[in-house]
Design an enzyme around this catalytic site. Structure first.
Site, PDB file in Angstrom:
ATOM      1  N   HIS A   1     -30.113   8.799 -51.719  1.00  0.00           N
ATOM      2  CA  HIS A   1     -30.744   9.539 -52.822  1.00  0.00           C
ATOM      3  C   HIS A   1     -30.872  11.035 -52.500  1.00  0.00           C
ATOM      4  O   HIS A   1     -31.872  11.675 -52.816  1.00  0.00           O
ATOM      5  CB  HIS A   1     -32.122   8.967 -53.162  1.00  0.00           C
ATOM      6  CG  HIS A   1     -32.506   9.138 -54.606  1.00  0.00           C
ATOM      7  ND1 HIS A   1     -32.333   8.149 -55.540  1.00  0.00           N
ATOM      8  CD2 HIS A   1     -33.019  10.192 -55.278  1.00  0.00           C
ATOM      9  CE1 HIS A   1     -32.746   8.587 -56.724  1.00  0.00           C
ATOM     10  NE2 HIS A   1     -33.173   9.830 -56.581  1.00  0.00           N
TER      11      HIS A   1
ATOM     12  N   GLY B   1     -23.384  11.704 -51.382  1.00  0.00           N
ATOM     13  CA  GLY B   1     -24.133  12.439 -50.375  1.00  0.00           C
ATOM     14  C   GLY B   1     -23.355  13.576 -49.768  1.00  0.00           C
ATOM     15  O   GLY B   1     -22.354  13.355 -49.093  1.00  0.00           O
TER      16      GLY B   1
END
Length: 343
Positions: A236, A268
């Site tokens: 996240h 990411g």
């Protein structure tokens, strides 16, 4: 307009929510949540960047690859290259408010289509944000994916039905949002999901279902067991839990364990086209691009999103030529392009 102008505009317009550092590594913005940074010391954000950076490409130029194939198919949709836009919301409290959530949703959904790919729309504590994303998907005749926060199952299923009515390509839940500060600020309860929870949610729809926020082999296998169509290997953006693994350091093990059973997306620290190449070689089918798309929208609106994605696509194309990679769908057999020894 070019990518330099887009970044210059974004830096001026983001009011120091983001200063567009020369390296977007999570150091300057550490702890800025809400904002653009990572949780606490920013360690998870920084690790995602650093571990991906450690992976190097073995340059190869003695081959016949001159026009590599970038196109692929995800969820039955043909994409011009293996990258989708990550689900992001909260423009006012995360990005400075130069664009509204409604404007941002339109920029990313429509700009992605112009670049030959699709965007995910997100969910947050403000229910209007999800609806803005749904409206953008409707404008795009369903070309978009709805990602929902890990709310109560009944609330998730309610939003899935809204996405279905909008004609969305797929739906999903970002289970790693279980600890988001921004949800607490809006008094919106979220939390972890059990295997039975996942099965209930997935069985509620015929659309492909995505579980975003997987970092371990055991949870990847649970997603397969639950009937998910895809997972997103992600922490996240380092915005929920400090000191997590980086997606780049767990992706290979996850791909080896479930790569034949489920679509694997990686998310990411994707900052240029060569990062896409790295994730594909580690076993992903495609990647998600996050922060650079924010700069694209704020710095150049819908056109800025398209230009940002086109820039990534061109960089990937060049990286493939210079590594001898001929097809984005063959990377599971081309891990030899990676060089992981620290230098």
């Amino acid at each position: 307009m070019d990518i330099k102008e887009i970044k210059k505009n974004a830096k001026e317009r983001m009011k120091e929510f983001c200063i567009l550092c020369p390296e977007c590594n999570g150091r300057w913005c550490a702890g800025k949540v809400p904002g653009m940074g990572g949780a606490s010391s920013g360690g998870s954000f920084q690790r995602s960047f650093e571990k991906l950076k450690e992976i190097k490409i073995a340059m190869r130029t003695l081959h016949k690859v001159s026009d590599p194939k970038l196109s692929c198919n995800i969820f039955g949709v043909d994409l011009s290259f293996p990258a989708l836009v990550a689900p992001i919301t909260g423009t006012k409290f995360n990005m400075g408010g130069y664009v509204s959530d409604e404007e941002y949703s339109n920029d990313v959904v429509l700009g992605s289509i112009e670049a030959g790919t699709i965007a995910m729309i997100g969910d947050t504590g403000d229910p209007n944000c999800f609806q803005f994303g749904i409206n953008a998907i409707k404008k795009a005749n369903g070309k978009g994916i709805a990602i929902i926060k890990p709310r109560e199952n009944s609330e998730i299923i309610k939003r899935i039905k809204i996405a279905e009515e909008a004609g969305a390509i797929a739906v999903g839940v970002d289970v790693d949002g279980a600890g988001l500060v921004t949800m607490k600020l809006f008094n919106q309860p979220v939390g972890p999901k059990s295997l039975d929870d996942l099965k209930e949610i997935i069985s509620s729809t015929k659309l492909p279902f995505i579980v975003k926020g997987i970092l371990t082999v055991d949870e990847a296998k649970l997603c397969v067991e639950a009937g998910a169509s895809a997972i997103v290997v992600s922490n996240h953006g380092g915005r929920c839990l400090n000191e997590t693994f980086a997606p780049a350091e767990v992706l290979k093990d996850i791909a080896q364990a479930v790569g034949n059973d489920i679509i694997i997306l990686a998310d990411g620290a994707v900052r240029e086209g060569v990062d896409i190449l790295k994730y594909l070689a580690l076993g992903a089918n495609a990647v998600l691009i996050g922060r650079p798309i924010i700069w694209g929208s704020i710095g150049g609106r819908q056109e800025g999103v398209k230009i940002t994605l086109d820039t990534f696509k061109a960089q990937l194309y060049q990286s493939m030529i210079l590594s001898g990679a001929d097809d984005v769908e063959n990377f599971k057999n081309l891990s030899c392009i990676l060089y992981t020894k620290k230098v």
